[in-house]
Scaffold this active site. Structure first.
Site, PDB file in Angstrom:
ATOM      1  CG  HIS A  64      68.705 -14.555  53.341  1.00 44.33           C
ATOM      2  ND1 HIS A  64      69.667 -15.096  54.273  1.00 44.33           N
ATOM      3  CD2 HIS A  64      67.921 -15.660  53.391  1.00 44.33           C
ATOM      4  CE1 HIS A  64      69.397 -16.563  54.461  1.00 44.33           C
ATOM      5  NE2 HIS A  64      68.132 -16.616  53.922  1.00 44.33           N
ATOM      6  CE1 TYR A 333      63.501 -18.709  48.614  1.00 47.88           C
ATOM      7  CE2 TYR A 333      65.232 -17.894  46.797  1.00 47.88           C
ATOM      8  CZ  TYR A 333      64.976 -18.448  48.092  1.00 47.88           C
ATOM      9  OH  TYR A 333      65.744 -19.221  48.768  1.00 47.88           O
TER      10      TYR A 333
END
Length: 357
Positions: A64, A333
């Site tokens: 992303h 993450y």
């Protein structure tokens, strides 16, 4: 949701599926990456594989990479307060939110028209310095149910050095070995690319636990349902690599954009550890309130820039489930965040370094 050879795919469908899957791969990883047995598979190894597939764009998220910061609020109507003691669901509470709308992939200059998926990450700021972070995708199911399987999918889809495309035989072999991908492939076959960030549903995919005031646990999934009606990407938009950001700005100039936070409650026996399986349509659904987005800003200096949308940053009253993808996502993450922040810190000229995003 053993291995069996799947029915033959015609040529058009085969390449359509491969194209859709490649577009979703980074999305899948960001919402799947994992905290696994270090002797087998680690977040570092998963991120390395993602970089092998998409390349490295220093200072950016490994997935992303192309996104936009949004700011607004969530107003609770109190309907979910019986399921969760989290303060965010108190009747009438208005919680500030910082979000990020994005497309999958590691290229911050990607064409908006390529991937069929959009993503929406949110951070709810709550009293007593609590936060609720959630990252959602505009698809109904996840391709695989374990981080190991996703890593195998990443490996199978690595682009050939000559053609720049994945090996169709390797992809077909992966799907044959993983029948749990069938629901995802069925969706991918007919998925339409939306004309906007603001007119699609976003889903948590993973299950979570709501804990009520009495300490009782309720398994749930959640999603955002837009007030704007869905329309498909137009031919003109296909020619504009940045049409999503332009559309977002134009819509926000006309007024705030809204989604309803819909909580789906599992029945006893519904799978809570497998994101490839949907729950039956007759499950109880609760409209918990409205997310309103009022403004957008480029990620270079926007408020979402340095937020790690770790799905296990949760307030009292919300907890993770037994879905193995959740702890995997959290660890991935963290690894991605550490890499991009380290790259900026090590830059000899940080003022010219591409902004981490």
């Amino acid at each position: 949701m053993t291995p069996k050879t799947p029915p033959p795919l015609n040529t058009i469908f085969r390449f359509t599926v491969i194209g859709l899957v490649i577009a979703v791969l980074a999305t899948a990883f960001a919402y799947v990456g994992g905290w696994l047995d270090p002797s087998r598979l680690t977040p570092d190894r998963m991120i390395n594989t993602l970089e092998d597939n998409a390349g490295v764009h220093e200072g950016y998220r490994r997935n992303h990479a192309k996104g936009y910061c949004v700011v607004g609020s969530f107003e609770s109507n109190g309907n979910a307060a019986s399921l969760s003691r989290a303060s965010v669901f108190e009747t009438g509470r208005v919680s500030p939110v910082i979000g990020r709308l994005a497309i999958p992939g590691g290229d911050p200059h990607a064409n908006d028209g390529m991937p069929p998926i959009r993503s929406f990450a949110l951070q709810f700021q709550l009293p007593n310095d609590e936060q609720w972070r959630t990252a959602m995708n505009a698809m109904p199911v996840f391709p695989v149910s374990t981080p190991q399987a996703f890593w195998e999918l990443l490996k199978a889809s690595q682009p050939d050095s000559q053609s720049g495309k994945p090996d169709a035989a390797k992809m077909s072999a992966f799907f044959a070995d993983h029948p749990e991908t069938k629901p995802f492939l069925a969706w991918a076959k007919t998925a339409q690319r939306s004309s906007s960030f603001v007119n699609v549903d976003y889903n948590s995919l993973d299950a979570f636990r709501f804990i009520d005031a009495a300490g009782t646990t309720h398994f749930v999934r959640w999603g955002l349902v837009p007030e704007a009606p869905f329309t498909a990407m137009t031919d003109a938009q296909k020619q504009d690599p940045d049409f999503l950001s332009k559309d977002l700005r134009e819509r926000l100039e006309q007024g705030p954009q809204r989604w309803h936070l819909i909580v789906t409650v599992a029945n006893p026996g519904d799978p809570t550890n497998d994101a490839t399986l949907v729950w039956p349509e007759d499950r109880r659904q609760i409209d918990a309130g409205v997310v309103t987005i009022e403004s957008a800003q480029a990620q270079a200096d926007g408020p979402c820039r340095d937020i790690n949308y770790d799905p296990l940053v949760l307030p009292d009253g919300i907890a993770g489930s037994d879905d193995p993808l959740l702890s995997a996502r959290s660890a991935a993450y963290s690894e991605s965040y550490n890499r991009r922040t380290r790259e900026e810190a090590e830059s000899a000229t940080p003022s010219t370094q591409e902004p981490r995003s």
